[in-house]
Design a protein around this motif. Structure first.
Motif, PDB file in Angstrom:
ATOM      1  N   GLY A  91      71.271  62.965  30.103  1.00  0.00           N
ATOM      2  CA  GLY A  91      72.547  62.326  30.400  1.00  0.00           C
ATOM      3  C   GLY A  91      73.301  62.927  31.576  1.00  0.00           C
ATOM      4  O   GLY A  91      74.522  62.979  31.564  1.00  0.00           O
ATOM      5  N   LEU A  92      72.559  63.400  32.587  1.00  0.00           N
ATOM      6  CA  LEU A  92      73.231  63.948  33.769  1.00  0.00           C
ATOM      7  C   LEU A  92      73.269  62.899  34.869  1.00  0.00           C
ATOM      8  O   LEU A  92      72.256  62.279  35.175  1.00  0.00           O
ATOM      9  CB  LEU A  92      72.487  65.177  34.289  1.00  0.00           C
ATOM     10  N   ASP A 150      53.791  70.939  24.970  1.00  0.00           N
ATOM     11  CA  ASP A 150      53.524  70.583  23.575  1.00  0.00           C
ATOM     12  C   ASP A 150      54.596  71.148  22.661  1.00  0.00           C
ATOM     13  O   ASP A 150      54.821  70.650  21.562  1.00  0.00           O
ATOM     14  CB  ASP A 150      52.169  71.152  23.141  1.00  0.00           C
ATOM     15  N   LEU A 151      55.202  72.254  23.112  1.00  0.00           N
ATOM     16  CA  LEU A 151      56.208  72.918  22.276  1.00  0.00           C
ATOM     17  C   LEU A 151      57.369  73.368  23.146  1.00  0.00           C
ATOM     18  O   LEU A 151      57.168  73.961  24.208  1.00  0.00           O
ATOM     19  CB  LEU A 151      55.580  74.144  21.592  1.00  0.00           C
ATOM     20  N   ILE A 152      58.572  73.065  22.706  1.00  0.00           N
ATOM     21  CA  ILE A 152      59.757  73.581  23.392  1.00  0.00           C
ATOM     22  C   ILE A 152      60.492  74.506  22.430  1.00  0.00           C
ATOM     23  O   ILE A 152      60.810  74.117  21.302  1.00  0.00           O
ATOM     24  CB  ILE A 152      60.684  72.442  23.860  1.00  0.00           C
ATOM     25  N   ILE A 153      60.678  75.746  22.868  1.00  0.00           N
ATOM     26  CA  ILE A 153      61.479  76.677  22.081  1.00  0.00           C
ATOM     27  C   ILE A 153      62.868  76.631  22.686  1.00  0.00           C
ATOM     28  O   ILE A 153      63.077  77.061  23.817  1.00  0.00           O
ATOM     29  CB  ILE A 153      60.887  78.096  22.154  1.00  0.00           C
ATOM     30  N   ALA A 154      63.794  76.033  21.978  1.00  0.00           N
ATOM     31  CA  ALA A 154      65.114  75.780  22.549  1.00  0.00           C
ATOM     32  C   ALA A 154      66.149  76.594  21.785  1.00  0.00           C
ATOM     33  O   ALA A 154      66.385  76.364  20.610  1.00  0.00           O
ATOM     34  CB  ALA A 154      65.428  74.290  22.480  1.00  0.00           C
ATOM     35  N   ASP A 155      66.738  77.572  22.487  1.00  0.00           N
ATOM     36  CA  ASP A 155      67.682  78.487  21.856  1.00  0.00           C
ATOM     37  C   ASP A 155      69.105  78.000  22.120  1.00  0.00           C
ATOM     38  O   ASP A 155      69.624  78.164  23.214  1.00  0.00           O
ATOM     39  CB  ASP A 155      67.454  79.898  22.446  1.00  0.00           C
ATOM     40  N   GLU A 156      69.706  77.372  21.162  1.00  0.00           N
ATOM     41  CA  GLU A 156      71.064  76.823  21.298  1.00  0.00           C
ATOM     42  C   GLU A 156      71.189  75.892  22.499  1.00  0.00           C
ATOM     43  O   GLU A 156      72.085  76.054  23.318  1.00  0.00           O
ATOM     44  CB  GLU A 156      72.084  77.966  21.453  1.00  0.00           C
ATOM     45  N   PRO A 157      70.330  74.873  22.618  1.00  0.00           N
ATOM     46  CA  PRO A 157      70.348  74.064  23.836  1.00  0.00           C
ATOM     47  C   PRO A 157      71.534  73.109  23.925  1.00  0.00           C
ATOM     48  O   PRO A 157      71.796  72.562  24.986  1.00  0.00           O
ATOM     49  CB  PRO A 157      69.045  73.276  23.747  1.00  0.00           C
ATOM     50  N   LEU A 158      72.248  72.892  22.829  1.00  0.00           N
ATOM     51  CA  LEU A 158      73.316  71.889  22.850  1.00  0.00           C
ATOM     52  C   LEU A 158      74.689  72.490  22.585  1.00  0.00           C
ATOM     53  O   LEU A 158      75.664  71.766  22.390  1.00  0.00           O
ATOM     54  CB  LEU A 158      73.036  70.798  21.789  1.00  0.00           C
ATOM     55  N   SER A 159      74.776  73.837  22.584  1.00  0.00           N
ATOM     56  CA  SER A 159      75.994  74.473  22.080  1.00  0.00           C
ATOM     57  C   SER A 159      77.244  74.182  22.914  1.00  0.00           C
ATOM     58  O   SER A 159      78.345  74.257  22.398  1.00  0.00           O
ATOM     59  CB  SER A 159      75.791  75.981  21.983  1.00  0.00           C
ATOM     60  N   SER A 160      77.094  73.849  24.204  1.00  0.00           N
ATOM     61  CA  SER A 160      78.300  73.600  25.017  1.00  0.00           C
ATOM     62  C   SER A 160      78.578  72.121  25.204  1.00  0.00           C
ATOM     63  O   SER A 160      79.332  71.765  26.095  1.00  0.00           O
ATOM     64  CB  SER A 160      78.170  74.210  26.411  1.00  0.00           C
ATOM     65  N   LEU A 161      77.949  71.280  24.425  1.00  0.00           N
ATOM     66  CA  LEU A 161      78.093  69.853  24.688  1.00  0.00           C
ATOM     67  C   LEU A 161      79.017  69.178  23.686  1.00  0.00           C
ATOM     68  O   LEU A 161      79.062  69.546  22.518  1.00  0.00           O
ATOM     69  CB  LEU A 161      76.720  69.181  24.664  1.00  0.00           C
ATOM     70  N   ASP A 162      79.740  68.180  24.183  1.00  0.00           N
ATOM     71  CA  ASP A 162      80.617  67.436  23.296  1.00  0.00           C
ATOM     72  C   ASP A 162      79.791  66.563  22.366  1.00  0.00           C
ATOM     73  O   ASP A 162      78.624  66.275  22.626  1.00  0.00           O
ATOM     74  CB  ASP A 162      81.608  66.605  24.113  1.00  0.00           C
ATOM     75  N   VAL A 163      80.441  66.123  21.299  1.00  0.00           N
ATOM     76  CA  VAL A 163      79.725  65.433  20.234  1.00  0.00           C
ATOM     77  C   VAL A 163      78.959  64.205  20.699  1.00  0.00           C
ATOM     78  O   VAL A 163      77.837  63.961  20.264  1.00  0.00           O
ATOM     79  CB  VAL A 163      80.704  65.005  19.118  1.00  0.00           C
ATOM     80  N   SER A 164      79.546  63.441  21.632  1.00  0.00           N
ATOM     81  CA  SER A 164      78.858  62.199  21.993  1.00  0.00           C
ATOM     82  C   SER A 164      77.628  62.474  22.858  1.00  0.00           C
ATOM     83  O   SER A 164      76.588  61.845  22.657  1.00  0.00           O
ATOM     84  CB  SER A 164      79.826  61.228  22.682  1.00  0.00           C
ATOM     85  N   VAL A 165      77.725  63.415  23.779  1.00  0.00           N
ATOM     86  CA  VAL A 165      76.544  63.769  24.579  1.00  0.00           C
ATOM     87  C   VAL A 165      75.467  64.361  23.667  1.00  0.00           C
ATOM     88  O   VAL A 165      74.286  64.029  23.779  1.00  0.00           O
ATOM     89  CB  VAL A 165      76.911  64.782  25.692  1.00  0.00           C
ATOM     90  N   GLN A 166      75.896  65.219  22.745  1.00  0.00           N
ATOM     91  CA  GLN A 166      74.956  65.805  21.786  1.00  0.00           C
ATOM     92  C   GLN A 166      74.189  64.731  21.026  1.00  0.00           C
ATOM     93  O   GLN A 166      72.964  64.785  20.910  1.00  0.00           O
ATOM     94  CB  GLN A 166      75.747  66.619  20.769  1.00  0.00           C
ATOM     95  N   ALA A 181      73.612  69.070  13.688  1.00  0.00           N
ATOM     96  CA  ALA A 181      72.548  68.762  14.653  1.00  0.00           C
ATOM     97  C   ALA A 181      71.189  69.096  14.045  1.00  0.00           C
ATOM     98  O   ALA A 181      70.225  68.337  14.178  1.00  0.00           O
ATOM     99  CB  ALA A 181      72.759  69.543  15.948  1.00  0.00           C
ATOM    100  N   VAL A 182      71.105  70.238  13.355  1.00  0.00           N
ATOM    101  CA  VAL A 182      69.840  70.635  12.727  1.00  0.00           C
ATOM    102  C   VAL A 182      69.435  69.609  11.675  1.00  0.00           C
ATOM    103  O   VAL A 182      68.279  69.205  11.582  1.00  0.00           O
ATOM    104  CB  VAL A 182      69.976  72.041  12.099  1.00  0.00           C
ATOM    105  N   GLN A 183      70.414  69.164  10.913  1.00  0.00           N
ATOM    106  CA  GLN A 183      70.114  68.194   9.858  1.00  0.00           C
ATOM    107  C   GLN A 183      69.544  66.901  10.440  1.00  0.00           C
ATOM    108  O   GLN A 183      68.640  66.300   9.874  1.00  0.00           O
ATOM    109  CB  GLN A 183      71.390  67.908   9.056  1.00  0.00           C
ATOM    110  N   ARG A 184      70.087  66.494  11.585  1.00  0.00           N
ATOM    111  CA  ARG A 184      69.617  65.241  12.173  1.00  0.00           C
ATOM    112  C   ARG A 184      68.254  65.385  12.845  1.00  0.00           C
ATOM    113  O   ARG A 184      67.479  64.446  12.912  1.00  0.00           O
ATOM    114  CB  ARG A 184      70.624  64.736  13.204  1.00  0.00           C
ATOM    115  N   LEU A 185      67.997  66.576  13.390  1.00  0.00           N
ATOM    116  CA  LEU A 185      66.834  66.742  14.246  1.00  0.00           C
ATOM    117  C   LEU A 185      65.606  67.298  13.528  1.00  0.00           C
ATOM    118  O   LEU A 185      64.486  66.860  13.753  1.00  0.00           O
ATOM    119  CB  LEU A 185      67.239  67.685  15.386  1.00  0.00           C
ATOM    120  N   ALA A 186      65.813  68.284  12.657  1.00  0.00           N
ATOM    121  CA  ALA A 186      64.681  69.063  12.160  1.00  0.00           C
ATOM    122  C   ALA A 186      63.965  68.407  10.982  1.00  0.00           C
ATOM    123  O   ALA A 186      64.568  67.681  10.206  1.00  0.00           O
ATOM    124  CB  ALA A 186      65.165  70.453  11.761  1.00  0.00           C
ATOM    125  N   ASP A 187      62.651  68.687  10.880  1.00  0.00           N
ATOM    126  CA  ASP A 187      61.881  68.309   9.682  1.00  0.00           C
ATOM    127  C   ASP A 187      61.963  69.437   8.676  1.00  0.00           C
ATOM    128  O   ASP A 187      61.992  69.233   7.477  1.00  0.00           O
ATOM    129  CB  ASP A 187      60.395  68.126  10.000  1.00  0.00           C
TER     130      ASP A 187
END
Ligand SMILES: Nc1ncnc2c1ncn2[C@@H]1O[C@H](COP(=O)(O)OP(=O)(O)OP(=O)(O)O)[C@@H](O)[C@H]1O
Ligand SMILES: Nc1ncnc2c1ncn2[C@@H]1O[C@H](COP(=O)(O)OP(=O)(O)OP(=O)(O)O)[C@@H](O)[C@H]1O
Ligand code: SF4
Ligand SMILES: [Mg+2]
Ligand SMILES: [Mg+2]
Lengths: 338, 266
Positions: free
Chosen positions: A142-143, A174-190, A217-223
């Protein structure tokens, strides 16, 4: 433990230790024997206390700091034993998004150059398709394309964070290790990025280790979700089970501390008791100094990891077959909580 | 009612180098009242950090143009102060918790060095008093082994630990106004609850008013008195928090609040 498919990533009994600080000499063990598995296209959400070892674990998986114990297997192969050519391929296939996105972006590269760099380095596509891939990655996060000629120091916090995420996406790992990738984003961008990550997972089969403090965010994204406290994984389960029937008192404290977007709702209560020190971890259960449910043995006996619900059986709670186990380290794992 | 602690009149900020069609902050005005916790919310890139940096006088003058009818702190206009005067005000009367802790902390000094120097410089403490005060301040932001944290260099701390060290530094000088730019993004929610509790208690104990930039509507609802909603460099809504949630006026505010309904609030 047998899984139906070979896990993409399997981490076994990983230990991360740092040298002592100052002159007094105790080294600090930041990760104390953590295991986890991520299936191809799986999303593992890692949550836990600040300082509990999540970033240390993420870095040790990539051998950015060599683990003091345990092993990391990528497609069944030990990263530590790989030949240079295999390692280069593995590096392309595992991308890391650092928690400090600004510090990880070069001030001398524009947004576009930052995104083209991994494509050039790994010789992915040709110059025309590279530019196209870069543009697509920008769109995913979304940039505004108008920002592509800016340098990191000319972007806002959330814009930089999205460049860092786009850089990981662009190499199609194949794998992305993402350490707090969304922490500075507002709810709608997230929300938008979460939708797009789920789409990418469907389309390209990319898997994620998603480290986050944002439980929704974890609840929506993670298995699958793992909860860390003081260097240990104190609970892990598939996402629905974890959120519906959290078994560890620390997990329950976390869920109770999410501030509710309603001014008439009371503030979350502050956890009582002293936080423990990683230099001198408490005897018994790591959480006993703050646990409201503790019983006498908690301060002396370390609780074993217990399978609340095994992977190849009927889950007693939900009366359904589960593919993933619910594990917890608590003496009171089978006491029902309301 | 008491006069505001901080009063901003028609503040505009634009960048001289990138030829953007419009200023990143456009003619904004607001007041921060004594003891108040004022939230600033808005989309990524809408100008929250630039507003804060302009108030603090931190935007380099060769790159940025800052225009304002007034940036009044306790009645004196910061916009008219020379750099030397601003430097005296910063850290003593107004301080800021930066969005990116790693860039705000000095990599070559330990956390203890950086924290204790604030107690010595701004609060006139002796070396051993400053050490004692630093340990107390660190335990307020949720650290157990404060001695070890004091000995640590920033790179030896986790993301959330750095953020808490910076919060401790900002609280140490007991400013009149504290600008906190996304101060808890690297904290788990239990630690966040403790830190925000301490921050808002500051306001009551030392009379600090807080401008809290956040993207978390839960944080706005639970810890703030009033909120400014920014959109593309302008303030589109300025309301007390109860009204904001009960009767959002602007379209953007309604969208913002609608997107959290049902998530994480179960
Ligand atoms: N490079 C390092 N050198 C020494 N100690 C370190 C280093 N990196 C981390 N630590 C220590 O290891 C522990 C775990 O840190 P880590 O960054 O893994 O935590 P985290 O779970 O990611 O926390 P957060 O949520 O705050 O980012 C902390 O006590 C920290 O001080
Ligand atoms: N040096 C610069 N040159 C040109 N534009 C800039 C520069 N620095 C920032 N900007 C732009 O100014 C706008 C406002 O930035 P600011 O950092 O205030 O945003 P923000 O509201 O804090 O966003 P976030 O929530 O993502 O941190 C952004 O669109 C950004 O791209
Ligand atoms: S083992 Fe005891 S102290 Fe630890 S979480 Fe369970 S009940 Fe609490
Ligand atoms: Mg971390
Ligand atoms: Mg900002």
């Amino acid at each position: 433990m047998t899984s139906p498919v070979l896990p993409l990533l399997s981490v076994r009994d990983l230990v991360v230790r740092y040298p002592a600080r100052g002159h007094s000499g105790i080294p600090m063990t930041a990760v104390r024997g953590v295991s986890l598995e991520i299936a191809p296209a799986g999303i593992f959400g890692l949550v836990g206390e600040s300082g509990s070892g999540k970033s240390s674990l993420a870095h040790a998986i990539l051998h950015l700091s060599p683990p003091a114990g345990g092993e990391v297997l990528f497609r069944g192969q030990d990263l530590a034993a790989m030949k240079p050519s295999q390692l280069k391929a593995a590096r392309r296939n595992i991308q890391l998004v650092f928690q400090d996105s600004l510090a990880s972006l070069s001030p001398r590269r524009s947004v576009l150059q930052t995104l083209l760099e991994p494509l050039d380095h790994f010789r992915i596509g040709n110059p025309a398709t590279r530019a196209e891939k870069a543009a697509m990655a920008l769109e995913t996060v979304g940039l505004d394309p108008a920002l592509r000629h800016r340098y990191p120091q000319e972007l806002s916090g959330g814009q930089k964070q999205r460049v860092a995420l786009a850089r990981a996406l662009v190499a199609e790992p194949d794998l992305i290790i993402a350490d707090e990738p969304l922490s500075s984003l507002d709810v709608s961008v997230q929300s938008r990025i979460i939708e797009l990550i789920l789409e990418l997972r469907e389309k390209l089969g990319v898997a994620f280790l998603f480290v986050s403090h944002d439980l929704s965010a974890v609840q929506r994204l993670a298995d699958t979700v793992g909860v860390m406290y003081l260097g240990k994984m104190v609970e892990s389960a598939d996402t629905d089970t974890l959120f519906e029937r959290p078994a560890h008192p620390y997990t329950r404290s976390l869920m109770a501390a999410v501030p509710v977007a309603d001014p008439s709702h009371p503030r979350p209560a502050v956890l009582a008791g002293e936080p423990p020190s990683p230099l001198t971890p408490p005897s018994g259960c790591v959480f006993h100094m703050r646990c409201g449910d503790k019983i006498p043995i908690c301060s002396t006996v370390v609780p074993n990891e217990t399978f609340v619900c095994g992977e190849t059986g009927m889950c007693e709670d939900s009366r359904r077959f589960k593919t993933i186990s619910h594990r917890v380290r608590c003496h009171l794992w089978n006491v029902t909580k309301t | 009612m008491n006069p505001p602690v901080l009063s901003i009149r028609n503040l505009s900020v634009s960048n001289r180098r990138t030829k953007q069609p419009s200023a990143v902050v456009q003619q904004i005005s607001f007041n921060l009242n004594p003891g108040e916790v004022l939230a600033v919310v808005g989309e990524s890139g809408c100008g929250k950090t630039k507003t804060a940096e302009a108030i603090m006088g931190l935007l380099p003058r060769d790159g940025w143009s800052v225009q304002a009818d007034a940036i009044e702190l306790d009645g004196s206009d910061l916009a008219k102060l020379p750099e030397s005067g601003l430097r005296r005000v910063r850290g003593r009367k107004i301080s800021m918790i930066f969005q990116e802790p790693l860039t705000a902390l000095d990599p070559v000094f330990t956390a203890g060095n950086q924290l204790a120097s604030i107690f010595r410089r701004h609060r006139g403490k002796t070396r051993s008093e400053a050490y004692q005060c630093s340990m107390e301040m660190l335990s307020k932001v949720g650290f157990a082994d404060t001695r070890n944290v004091l000995k640590s260099y920033p790179h030896q701390l986790s993301g959330g630990m750095r953020q808490r060290v910076m919060i401790a530094m900002a609280m140490a000088c007991r400013p009149r106004v504290l600008i906190a730019d996304e101060p808890t993004t690297a904290l788990d929610v239990t630690t966040q609850a403790q830190v925000l509790d301490q921050l808002t208690r500051l306001g009551q104990e030392y009379g600090t008013s807080i401008l809290l930039i956040t993207h978390d509507p839960g944080v706005v609802a639970q810890y703030c008195d009033r909120a400014l909603v920014m959109l593309e460099g302008r303030i589109v809504e300025d309301a007390n928090v109860r009204d904001l949630f009960a009767r959002p006026q602007h379209d953007y505010t309604r969208r913002l609040l609608a997107s959290v309904a049902g998530v994480g609030s179960g």
